[in-house]
Design an enzyme around this catalytic site. Structure first.
Site, PDB file in Angstrom:
ATOM      1  N   HIS A 121     -21.203  -7.528  64.736  1.00 60.16           N
ATOM      2  CA  HIS A 121     -22.633  -7.812  64.703  1.00 60.16           C
ATOM      3  C   HIS A 121     -22.955  -9.295  64.874  1.00 60.16           C
ATOM      4  CE1 HIS A 121     -23.223  -3.733  64.057  1.00 60.16           C
ATOM      5  NE2 HIS A 121     -23.702  -3.683  62.825  1.00 60.16           N
TER       6      HIS A 121
ATOM      7  N   HIS B 253     -26.848   0.827  66.022  1.00 62.75           N
ATOM      8  CA  HIS B 253     -26.949   0.863  64.557  1.00 62.75           C
ATOM      9  C   HIS B 253     -27.325  -0.502  63.991  1.00 62.75           C
ATOM     10  CE1 HIS B 253     -25.243   1.940  60.385  1.00 62.75           C
ATOM     11  NE2 HIS B 253     -26.341   2.642  60.585  1.00 62.75           N
ATOM     12  N   ASP B 254     -27.881  -0.488  62.785  1.00 63.63           N
ATOM     13  CA  ASP B 254     -28.227  -1.714  62.054  1.00 63.63           C
ATOM     14  C   ASP B 254     -29.312  -2.532  62.756  1.00 63.63           C
ATOM     15  OD1 ASP B 254     -26.165  -1.275  59.979  1.00 63.63           O
ATOM     16  OD2 ASP B 254     -24.777  -1.634  61.624  1.00 63.63           O
TER      17      ASP B 254
ATOM     18  N   SER C   7     -18.979   7.815  61.085  1.00 64.22           N
ATOM     19  CA  SER C   7     -19.860   8.244  62.185  1.00 64.22           C
ATOM     20  C   SER C   7     -19.123   9.166  63.152  1.00 64.22           C
ATOM     21  CB  SER C   7     -20.422   7.026  62.924  1.00 64.22           C
ATOM     22  OG  SER C   7     -19.417   6.064  63.159  1.00 64.22           O
TER      23      SER C   7
ATOM     24  N   GLY D 161     -11.351  -5.396  61.864  1.00 61.64           N
ATOM     25  CA  GLY D 161     -12.541  -5.699  61.082  1.00 61.64           C
ATOM     26  C   GLY D 161     -13.469  -6.686  61.754  1.00 61.64           C
TER      27      GLY D 161
ATOM     28  N   PHE E 275     -20.262   2.964  56.799  1.00 60.57           N
ATOM     29  CA  PHE E 275     -21.578   2.352  56.746  1.00 60.57           C
ATOM     30  C   PHE E 275     -22.556   3.160  57.589  1.00 60.57           C
ATOM     31  CE2 PHE E 275     -18.070  -0.679  56.863  1.00 60.57           C
ATOM     32  CZ  PHE E 275     -18.161  -1.230  55.587  1.00 60.57           C
TER      33      PHE E 275
ATOM     34  N   SER F 146     -13.483  -3.948  72.379  1.00 58.94           N
ATOM     35  CA  SER F 146     -14.437  -3.107  73.113  1.00 58.94           C
ATOM     36  C   SER F 146     -14.770  -3.694  74.478  1.00 58.94           C
ATOM     37  CB  SER F 146     -15.699  -2.901  72.291  1.00 58.94           C
ATOM     38  OG  SER F 146     -16.549  -3.997  72.399  1.00 58.94           O
TER      39      SER F 146
ATOM     40  N   GLY G 240     -16.909   0.816  67.455  1.00 60.25           N
ATOM     41  CA  GLY G 240     -16.864   0.563  66.008  1.00 60.25           C
ATOM     42  C   GLY G 240     -16.555   1.838  65.246  1.00 60.25           C
TER      43      GLY G 240
ATOM     44  N   ASP H  25     -21.894   0.168  67.406  1.00 60.05           N
ATOM     45  CA  ASP H  25     -21.807  -0.129  65.968  1.00 60.05           C
ATOM     46  C   ASP H  25     -20.575  -1.000  65.699  1.00 60.05           C
ATOM     47  OD1 ASP H  25     -22.587  -0.036  63.302  1.00 60.05           O
ATOM     48  OD2 ASP H  25     -21.539   1.845  62.915  1.00 60.05           O
TER      49      ASP H  25
END
Ligand code: SAH
Ligand code: MG
Length: 204
Positions: free
Chosen positions: A137, A162-163, A45, A68, A13, A117, A39, A134
């Protein structure tokens, strides 16, 4: 920008524009300290970060529990049955990540850390040149990552998120809210956006 493999061959992504921005940041910030990515997923990435780090002899640590995020679970939009671990009854992207790093010849540049994390972030000690957020979320996870890791940035180091979508119609709020909280802390200078990638430099 020279990449060892075509990132289009890696599930994930991240747009090419965002990847190129990560590549440039990694090259620049590696002078300051190591690079941490939260992530990994299948390593899209990590190919950009790792390719840049390898050029300058730097190291990337990529952290993921590989089970996930919410959106990767069965019944959700980004569920991928080919990444299903039957014994665990959960996703497992760790083998895909490892295969990406092997194909890209980045196994000595990108070190995989398999775990939550916030646990790794609590014990981490090395001041970072670049932090790429990342991971999960959800609001709780996005802020847990920020709180566990942002303080590890060296002065002059960059946090990329990100995002980040200013318009809620484009995507979920938590990464944007982390971005706003970081700016409100007064500890960062805003370097602007590349796609949905926000970039903030820790003030010296
Ligand atoms: N950077 C990747 C995409 C990452 S997707 C790319 O370029 O394609 C988000 C990842 O965050 C998922 O693989 C998920 O397993 C991971 N994740 C979610 N919550 C986490 C947590 N608390 N600790 C570690 N990893 C987490
Ligand atoms: Mg993302």
């Amino acid at each position: 920008m020279r990449l060892p493999i075509d990132p289009a061959t890696v599930k994930g992504f991240l747009s090419v524009e965002e990847g190129a921005a990560l590549f440039a940041l990694a090259r620049e910030c590696a002078r300051i300290g190591p690079i941490v990515e939260i992530g990994s997923y299948c390593g899209k990435s990590a190919v950009y970060l790792g390719a840049a780090a390898k050029e300058v002899g730097a190291t990337v640590f990529t952290v993921d529990h590989h089970r996930g995020s919410e959106e990767h679970q069965p019944g959700w939009a980004y569920f991928d049955p080919s990444l299903w671990d039957d014994a665990a009854q959960a996703p497992d992207s760790s083998a895909a990540l490892r295969e990406t790093l092997r194909r890209a010849d980045l196994e000595d540049t990108v070190i995989t850390v398999i775990g939550r994390s916030e646990i790794v972030g609590r014990i981490w000690a090395a001041p970072l040149g670049l932090l790429f957020l990342d991971g999960g979320h959800s609001r709780a996870q996005a802020f847990a990552d920020y709180e566990a890791w942002a303080s590890h940035l060296a002065p002059g180091g960059v946090m990329a998120i990100h995002d980040v979508f200013a318009d809620p119609a484009d995507g979920g709020r938590p990464p944007f809210e982390v971005f706003e909280a970081a700016k409100a802390s007064g500890e960062f200078d805003d370097l602007g956006m590349a796609g949905s990638l926000a970039r903030l430099r820790r003030r010296a």
